[in-house]
Design an enzyme around this catalytic site. Structure first.
Site, PDB file in Angstrom:
ATOM      1  N   THR A 430      28.346  29.023   3.144  1.00  0.00           N
ATOM      2  CA  THR A 430      27.701  29.961   2.342  1.00  0.00           C
ATOM      3  C   THR A 430      28.095  31.296   2.710  1.00  0.00           C
ATOM      4  O   THR A 430      28.382  31.574   3.811  1.00  0.00           O
ATOM      5  CB  THR A 430      26.093  29.630   2.268  1.00  0.00           C
ATOM      6  OG1 THR A 430      25.894  28.409   2.225  1.00  0.00           O
ATOM      7  CG2 THR A 430      25.349  30.524   1.160  1.00  0.00           C
ATOM      8  N   THR A 448      27.829  29.664  -2.627  1.00  0.00           N
ATOM      9  CA  THR A 448      28.491  28.730  -1.429  1.00  0.00           C
ATOM     10  C   THR A 448      29.136  27.576  -1.928  1.00  0.00           C
ATOM     11  O   THR A 448      29.010  27.581  -3.397  1.00  0.00           O
ATOM     12  CB  THR A 448      26.929  27.992  -0.972  1.00  0.00           C
ATOM     13  OG1 THR A 448      27.394  27.092   0.183  1.00  0.00           O
ATOM     14  CG2 THR A 448      26.267  27.289  -1.976  1.00  0.00           C
ATOM     15  N   GLU A 469      28.022  20.021  -2.796  1.00  0.00           N
ATOM     16  CA  GLU A 469      26.597  20.485  -2.913  1.00  0.00           C
ATOM     17  C   GLU A 469      25.622  19.418  -3.218  1.00  0.00           C
ATOM     18  O   GLU A 469      24.373  19.502  -2.649  1.00  0.00           O
ATOM     19  CB  GLU A 469      26.244  21.380  -3.994  1.00  0.00           C
ATOM     20  CG  GLU A 469      25.466  22.605  -3.819  1.00  0.00           C
ATOM     21  CD  GLU A 469      25.739  23.420  -2.760  1.00  0.00           C
ATOM     22  OE1 GLU A 469      25.157  23.604  -1.743  1.00  0.00           O
ATOM     23  OE2 GLU A 469      26.901  23.965  -2.836  1.00  0.00           O
ATOM     24  N   SER A 493      18.085  23.612  -2.976  1.00  0.00           N
ATOM     25  CA  SER A 493      18.830  24.591  -2.150  1.00  0.00           C
ATOM     26  C   SER A 493      17.828  25.421  -1.274  1.00  0.00           C
ATOM     27  O   SER A 493      16.390  25.266  -1.376  1.00  0.00           O
ATOM     28  CB  SER A 493      19.583  25.642  -2.832  1.00  0.00           C
ATOM     29  OG  SER A 493      20.057  26.769  -2.268  1.00  0.00           O
ATOM     30  N   SER A 494      18.273  26.230  -0.158  1.00  0.00           N
ATOM     31  CA  SER A 494      17.181  26.883   0.793  1.00  0.00           C
ATOM     32  C   SER A 494      17.869  28.163   0.428  1.00  0.00           C
ATOM     33  O   SER A 494      17.314  29.336   1.084  1.00  0.00           O
ATOM     34  CB  SER A 494      17.765  26.542   2.332  1.00  0.00           C
ATOM     35  OG  SER A 494      17.443  25.242   2.455  1.00  0.00           O
ATOM     36  N   GLY A 515      22.193  27.301   5.415  1.00  0.00           N
ATOM     37  CA  GLY A 515      21.505  25.954   5.047  1.00  0.00           C
ATOM     38  C   GLY A 515      20.046  26.242   5.004  1.00  0.00           C
ATOM     39  O   GLY A 515      19.516  27.176   4.814  1.00  0.00           O
TER      40      GLY A 515
HETATM   41  N1  GLU Z   1      23.905  24.163   0.408  1.00  0.00           N
HETATM   42  C1  GLU Z   1      23.166  24.822   1.280  1.00  0.00           C
HETATM   43  C2  GLU Z   1      21.777  25.328   0.320  1.00  0.00           C
HETATM   44  O1  GLU Z   1      21.821  25.413  -0.949  1.00  0.00           O
HETATM   45  C3  GLU Z   1      23.838  26.195   1.692  1.00  0.00           C
HETATM   46  C4  GLU Z   1      24.757  25.779   2.564  1.00  0.00           C
HETATM   47  C5  GLU Z   1      24.917  26.730   3.745  1.00  0.00           C
HETATM   48  O2  GLU Z   1      24.325  27.678   3.818  1.00  0.00           O
HETATM   49  O3  GLU Z   1      25.226  26.191   4.838  1.00  0.00           O
HETATM   50  O4  GLU Z   1      20.730  25.652   0.761  1.00  0.00           O
END
Ligand code: GLU
Length: 632
Positions: A430, A448, A469, A493-494, A515
């Site tokens: 990301t 991301t 994703e 998501s985070s 993440g």
């Molecule tokens: N897929 C993660 C999310 O949406 C982001 C991935 C990452 O930052 O490594 O939270």
């Protein structure tokens, strides 16, 4: 400058490029990258032969006229160039994001998704765009289960490198929507600086090479990916110039024809074909579980405009993204819990103890209650209410809160709990960027392709990686889990692109990759700045810890808890004091992390007289680049 004149001037800036390289017309297929071993790579050549490229990084910049901060100097300069030519913060954000798609292709790109938060200076309103990827309509519940073992496929590399994990990309639609709604540039103009970088190439740095090497084994199993990113069978050398003519042609076609070329047109057809029949090499050993993406899934995609989340914290209004991301709700809940504490007057260890436990509590609620609101009834109002925060804050004592702790009861009945649900995902890919302009508009945008390197699958002839994703869903279906797999759903998501206002005007803009650690990184940066007396650059650089309500590792002694990932510098500085309170600090990092760093913040602080302090990471991920239009 008028909108019309600005458009002309930006296109003129790009015209010279079109003269030196013969581009395919938008109607003709894009050229394919050469096969490895076919002599000199088209992607890597000597840096000395190249035209001006941006390689110098500034961790901070102070000035006026607008600002950009991102992880990459080429991308930051793409945004600054747009601002200098009269573009606004949204134009600059899309130009920066598109450039990141070239120079940070393992973290972002048109094969992925993201969330954009926008402050409009005129209306003083914060709006958001949810450009998250969606699952194909026909995705089965057991898509991530290996039929041979009855268990989920190993996460890395099997699940990650898999057509099954590719969701409908949301990034192209986000760019188009943001520009249509708030920008002054066309998509074509906003993509031009990035197209130029893709064509003339950028200088490979340590991070790019390291990230390529980290992915080497799986990239080598996909012919298109190996052709592009492993020229001659190796990661491009540090200092060489990496060109991506296929991506330049893709941006050109996207700019000319608009996103229908992806959602209803020939690039979309290529995406679907690639997912249904991935370009595996003859000796590929990974299982490549079947993908379910159809053209109808692309055609059905739309960006969603949610109301932002909003919490009041120490006289400031903190705005972020609502579900389908858990970023805004979880940062917001944790801030509400911390509001019950006077962090600024506490000894540092006690303040950090409150930060860690507030984070664990908010994560327990996130895992139990947050998912895509189109499919799940998310109790957002409750999660962000002061009453609920008080019912959670009472779980914080003078000792570390053992983890995993249960989620709170939604009726706010004291420190009662509901049964725990859900997975506590982490990730390291990301990218986050922030932009502002001379009119006071601000963008905070996180995007991301999920894992560093996404699915590892480059669409043939198109020069971009597809996301993985859908691995953000809980892999084993559980009807009680708000993040269960469902067709057409967005995985939780985070990401937490955040803008903070005081009396209706911007004070900070902040966000990060990482993440689930995105949430703690944004939270910790805000707490560092607002409560702990740090300047913004100090708040960004400070060592991080990430409490995500994690269970102790197998074999831990009974009662071991409060497991918290932390950077080595954090453990060094606070380990003894926090361990005395019962925390188990474990060095951060996972199989896909280059090192033990948590997050990579890009942030802005708005000062009197239209001055903006732009801040990037000084060290993490090789450092980012912050620039302003006029230094002062
Ligand atoms: N897929 C993660 C999310 O949406 C982001 C991935 C990452 O930052 O490594 O939270």
């Amino acid at each position: 400058m008028t909108r019309h004149r600005l458009r002309r001037s930006l296109l003129a800036g790009a015209c010279g490029l079109a003269l030196v390289a013969s581009l395919p017309t938008s109607a003709s297929p894009a050229p394919r990258a050469a096969a490895p071993g076919a002599g000199a790579s088209p992607a890597a050549s000597d840096a000395a032969s190249a035209t001006k490229r941006w390689t110098t990084k500034n961790a901070t910049a102070l000035g006026t006229g607008g600002a950009v901060s991102s992880v990459d100097p080429e991308a930051t300069h793409a945004g600054i160039e747009v601002l200098r030519k009269g573009g606004n913060a949204v134009d600059a954000a899309i130009a920066t994001a598109a450039a990141l798609g070239v120079t940070e292709p393992y973290s972002t790109g048109i094969g992925g998704g993201g969330y954009l938060v926008y402050y409009d200076a005129k209306s003083r309103k914060v709006s958001t765009l949810d450009g998250r990827e969606t699952a194909p309509a026909s995705i089965p519940r057991d898509v991530f289960i290996d039929p041979e073992t009855g268990e989920p496929y190993p996460f890395t590399p099997d699940l990650v490198t898999s057509p099954a994990s590719v969701g409908v990309p949301g990034t192209p639609a986000t760019w188009e929507r943001a520009l249509d709604r708030w920008g002054t540039l066309s998509l074509r103009q906003a993509l031009k600086p990035a197209e130029r970088i893709a064509r003339r190439g950028f200088v490979v740095d340590d991070t790019f090479r390291e990230q390529t090497l980290q992915n080497k084994d799986r990239f080598a199993q996909v012919s298109t990916t190996a052709d592009l990113y492993l020229p001659g069978g190796d990661a491009p050398a540090v200092g060489s110039v990496f060109r991506n003519p296929d991506l330049a042609a893709t941006y050109d076609a996207l700019g000319r024809e608009g996103t229908k070329i992806i959602y209803k047109g020939r690039i979309g057809s290529d995406i679907v074909r690639t997912v249904q029949s991935p370009p595996k090499t003859a000796d590929a050993t990974l299982p490549f579980p079947k993908g379910y993406l159809e053209k109808s899934d692309l055609a059905a995609y739309s960006v969603v405009k949610h109301k932002p989340t909003k919490v009041r914290y120490r006289g400031l209004d903190v705005y972020s993204i609502a579900p389908s991301s858990s970023g805004g709700s979880t940062v917001g809940e944790a801030l509400n819990i911390l509001k019950t504490k006077k962090l600024s007057t506490l000894p540092r260890t006690e303040a950090l103890h409150d930060y860690l436990d507030a984070s664990s509590l908010a994560f327990a609620d996130r895992n139990a209650y947050v998912g895509d609101p189109a499919f799940v009834d998310v109790p957002l109002k409750t999660l962000l209410s002061k009453g609920f925060a008080r019912s959670r804050a009472c779980a914080i004592t003078d000792r570390a809160l053992p983890t995993p702790t249960d989620p709170g009861a939604l009726d706010g009945s004291g420190c009662t709990t509901a049964p725990p649900v859900g997975r506590n995902d982490t990730g390291t890919s990301t990218s986050h960027l922030v932009t502002s302009d001379r009119w006071g508009n601000v963008v905070s945008y996180t995007l991301t392709i999920e894992q560093t390197g996404g699915s590892g699958i480059v669409v043939p002839g198109r020069g971009f990686l597809l996301n993985n994703e859908l691995t953000d869903f809980t892999p084993v279906y559980d009807a009680a889990d708000p993040n269960r797999i469902e067709g057409g759903k967005r995985p939780r998501s985070s990401m937490a692109p955040t803008i903070v206002l005081k009396d209706g005007k911007p004070v900070y803009a902040v966000g990060s990759p990482g993440g689930a650690t995105i949430i703690t990184t944004v939270l910790q940066t805000l707490v560092n700045r607002i409560d702990l007396g740090m300047t913004l650059p100090e708040a960004v650089a400070a060592p991080r810890a990430s409490a995500r309500n994690t269970a102790p590792p197998a074999g831990s002694p009974a009662g071991a808890g409060a497991v918290t990932a932390a950077e080595p510098e954090f453990i060094e500085a606070y380990g003894d004091q926090l361990e005395a309170l019962g925390y188990v600090l474990t060095p951060s990092g996972d199989s896909f992390t280059l090192n033990a760093q948590i997050g990579a913040v890009a942030a802005l602080e708005f000062r009197k007289g239209g001055r903006v302090l732009a801040v990037a990471e000084p060290v993490r991920r090789g450092g980012g680049d912050a620039e302003v239009v006029r230094s002062r």
